[in-house]
Motif scaffolding. Structure first.
Motif, PDB file in Angstrom:
ATOM      1  N   ILE A  28     105.196  39.051  46.482  1.00 14.75           N
ATOM      2  CA  ILE A  28     105.490  37.939  47.739  1.00 14.75           C
ATOM      3  C   ILE A  28     107.184  38.249  47.910  1.00 14.75           C
ATOM      4  O   ILE A  28     108.085  37.815  47.205  1.00 14.75           O
ATOM      5  CB  ILE A  28     105.850  37.083  47.056  1.00 14.75           C
ATOM      6  N   ARG A  55     116.987  40.436  55.011  1.00 16.82           N
ATOM      7  CA  ARG A  55     116.240  40.952  54.715  1.00 16.82           C
ATOM      8  C   ARG A  55     115.669  42.021  53.560  1.00 16.82           C
ATOM      9  O   ARG A  55     116.195  42.094  52.740  1.00 16.82           O
ATOM     10  CB  ARG A  55     115.874  42.335  55.636  1.00 16.82           C
ATOM     11  N   ARG A  85     109.942  47.468  52.382  1.00 19.97           N
ATOM     12  CA  ARG A  85     109.399  48.417  51.176  1.00 19.97           C
ATOM     13  C   ARG A  85     109.365  49.494  52.031  1.00 19.97           C
ATOM     14  O   ARG A  85     109.007  49.765  53.122  1.00 19.97           O
ATOM     15  CB  ARG A  85     108.363  47.454  51.262  1.00 19.97           C
ATOM     16  N   GLN A  95     109.697  49.571  56.102  1.00 20.71           N
ATOM     17  CA  GLN A  95     109.255  48.629  56.207  1.00 20.71           C
ATOM     18  C   GLN A  95     109.889  47.031  56.114  1.00 20.71           C
ATOM     19  O   GLN A  95     110.165  47.010  55.023  1.00 20.71           O
ATOM     20  CB  GLN A  95     107.386  48.678  56.675  1.00 20.71           C
ATOM     21  N   LEU A 135     109.263  43.671  55.956  1.00 23.13           N
ATOM     22  CA  LEU A 135     109.047  43.256  55.035  1.00 23.13           C
ATOM     23  C   LEU A 135     109.280  41.427  55.832  1.00 23.13           C
ATOM     24  O   LEU A 135     108.337  40.796  56.007  1.00 23.13           O
ATOM     25  CB  LEU A 135     108.086  43.038  54.049  1.00 23.13           C
ATOM     26  N   SER A 136     110.466  41.443  55.975  1.00 24.16           N
ATOM     27  CA  SER A 136     110.839  39.687  56.424  1.00 24.16           C
ATOM     28  C   SER A 136     111.435  39.941  58.134  1.00 24.16           C
ATOM     29  O   SER A 136     110.879  40.756  58.730  1.00 24.16           O
ATOM     30  CB  SER A 136     112.136  39.583  56.103  1.00 24.16           C
ATOM     31  N   VAL A 137     110.939  38.589  58.632  1.00 24.80           N
ATOM     32  CA  VAL A 137     111.534  38.322  60.202  1.00 24.80           C
ATOM     33  C   VAL A 137     112.632  37.706  59.937  1.00 24.80           C
ATOM     34  O   VAL A 137     113.011  36.954  59.583  1.00 24.80           O
ATOM     35  CB  VAL A 137     110.715  37.046  60.654  1.00 24.80           C
ATOM     36  N   ALA A 179     109.551  33.052  56.457  1.00 24.26           N
ATOM     37  CA  ALA A 179     108.392  33.721  56.758  1.00 24.26           C
ATOM     38  C   ALA A 179     108.010  34.772  54.998  1.00 24.26           C
ATOM     39  O   ALA A 179     108.961  34.288  54.329  1.00 24.26           O
ATOM     40  CB  ALA A 179     109.189  34.851  57.449  1.00 24.26           C
ATOM     41  N   VAL A 180     106.679  34.625  54.772  1.00 25.29           N
ATOM     42  CA  VAL A 180     106.233  35.370  54.336  1.00 25.29           C
ATOM     43  C   VAL A 180     105.776  36.214  54.104  1.00 25.29           C
ATOM     44  O   VAL A 180     104.635  36.300  55.480  1.00 25.29           O
ATOM     45  CB  VAL A 180     106.076  33.512  53.473  1.00 25.29           C
ATOM     46  N   SER A 181     105.453  37.141  53.320  1.00 22.96           N
ATOM     47  CA  SER A 181     104.986  38.571  53.489  1.00 22.96           C
ATOM     48  C   SER A 181     104.272  39.434  51.755  1.00 22.96           C
ATOM     49  O   SER A 181     105.319  38.611  51.295  1.00 22.96           O
ATOM     50  CB  SER A 181     105.778  40.006  53.854  1.00 22.96           C
ATOM     51  N   ASP A 182     103.303  39.468  52.299  1.00 28.64           N
ATOM     52  CA  ASP A 182     103.076  38.889  50.017  1.00 28.64           C
ATOM     53  C   ASP A 182     101.673  41.139  50.418  1.00 28.64           C
ATOM     54  O   ASP A 182     100.907  41.062  51.791  1.00 28.64           O
ATOM     55  CB  ASP A 182     102.124  38.583  49.595  1.00 28.64           C
ATOM     56  N   GLY A 183     101.169  41.132  48.702  1.00 27.01           N
ATOM     57  CA  GLY A 183     100.380  42.467  49.445  1.00 27.01           C
ATOM     58  C   GLY A 183     100.202  42.509  47.594  1.00 27.01           C
ATOM     59  O   GLY A 183     101.274  42.626  46.805  1.00 27.01           O
TER      60      GLY A 183
END
Length: 262
Positions: free
Chosen positions: A134, A142, A145, A152, A154-156, A196-200
């Motif tokens: 996450i 920033r 990945r 890429q 991942l942050s905004v 901002a949140v990005s996960d995977g």
């Protein structure tokens, strides 16, 4: 994918002013681990750091914070927030709630003092647990990945330009449009900041990079990708360090670079 080996590179340097002297270090960076080494954490806020290390922990938290220089006590703001997040992560799963809690703590502590009221910092953080990640940020620090040789973000970036669909389409805007619109501030009235949140899922051989703007305003994404693709992490880190200095290092620069081997 359950990661079984991690390698971390740490780089931090003070920026240089017009006369070649060092700027005050207002960035703070840190790492916290759980698993084989429970309760271990480390925070850096130095003039120069450049090192690589192996990690054996099952879970890892990385944080980069950049104190807002136009506000008071910028260095103390970034250090306070990184310290809080690293310690709280030992007790609570990481989520955007931790950034809200960190801002509240900042307001309770630095906001209670006249000389540090309004102190502010951006934050970018990455937490890895089992086979997931996450990435969370507020401001323009920033998280990147690198996967299958493709870098890429991942942050905004929370800036005036990026917040406006119309301004996003324009080039060569005045510097004022790059001003940040979201940060953690030592003021209870500033609690409504954007996150901002990005996960995977993690994949074998993923790599992640956290940078303050002193890095990504100087080195292009293509250059960062080229450095991260080099097999010798220590050599690549030294090349990044020298490239930042060769271009004048006009701001404090901090990065955490994590490689995962599946």
């Amino acid at each position: 994918m359950q990661p079984d080996y991690k390698q971390l590179a740490v780089l931090q340097l003070c920026g240089l002013n017009a006369r070649g002297g060092n700027l005050a270090q207002q960035d703070a960076i840190g790492i916290s681990t759980q698993g084989e080494v429970p309760g271990k954490w480390q925070l850096w806020q130095h003039q120069t750091v450049a090192e690589c290390m192996a990690l054996n922990a099952e879970e890892t938290l990385l944080v980069v914070a950049d104190g807002v220089s136009s506000n008071p006590a910028a260095a103390l703001a970034s250090k306070t927030v990184v310290h809080y997040l690293l310690q709280q992560w030992q007790k609570t799963p990481f989520s955007s709630k931790q950034l809200r809690a960190a801002q509240s703590y900042l307001a309770d502590t630095l906001g209670a003092k006249r000389q540090s009221f309004g102190a502010a910092t951006t934050v970018a953080a990455l937490a890895i647990k089992a086979d997931r990640f996450i990435a969370i940020n507020a401001g323009d620090s920033r998280v990147w990945r690198l996967r299958e040789e493709q870098l890429q973000q991942l942050s905004v970036d929370h800036t005036f330009q990026n917040d406006s669909p119309e301004l996003q389409q324009q080039d060569n805007l005045a510097q004022c449009y790059q001003a940040i619109t979201s940060y953690l501030a030592a003021d209870h009235e500033e609690s409504d900041f954007a996150i901002a949140v990005s996960d995977g899922a993690l994949l074998a051989n993923d790599a992640f990079l956290l940078t303050s703007d002193g890095v990504h305003d100087v080195l292009t994404p293509q250059e960062l990708s080229a450095f991260m693709l080099q097999s010798d992490m220590s050599l690549a880190l030294e090349k990044m360090h020298q490239q930042l200095l060769a271009r004048g290092a006009p701001d404090n620069a901090s990065l955490l670079w994590l490689r995962i081997k599946g």
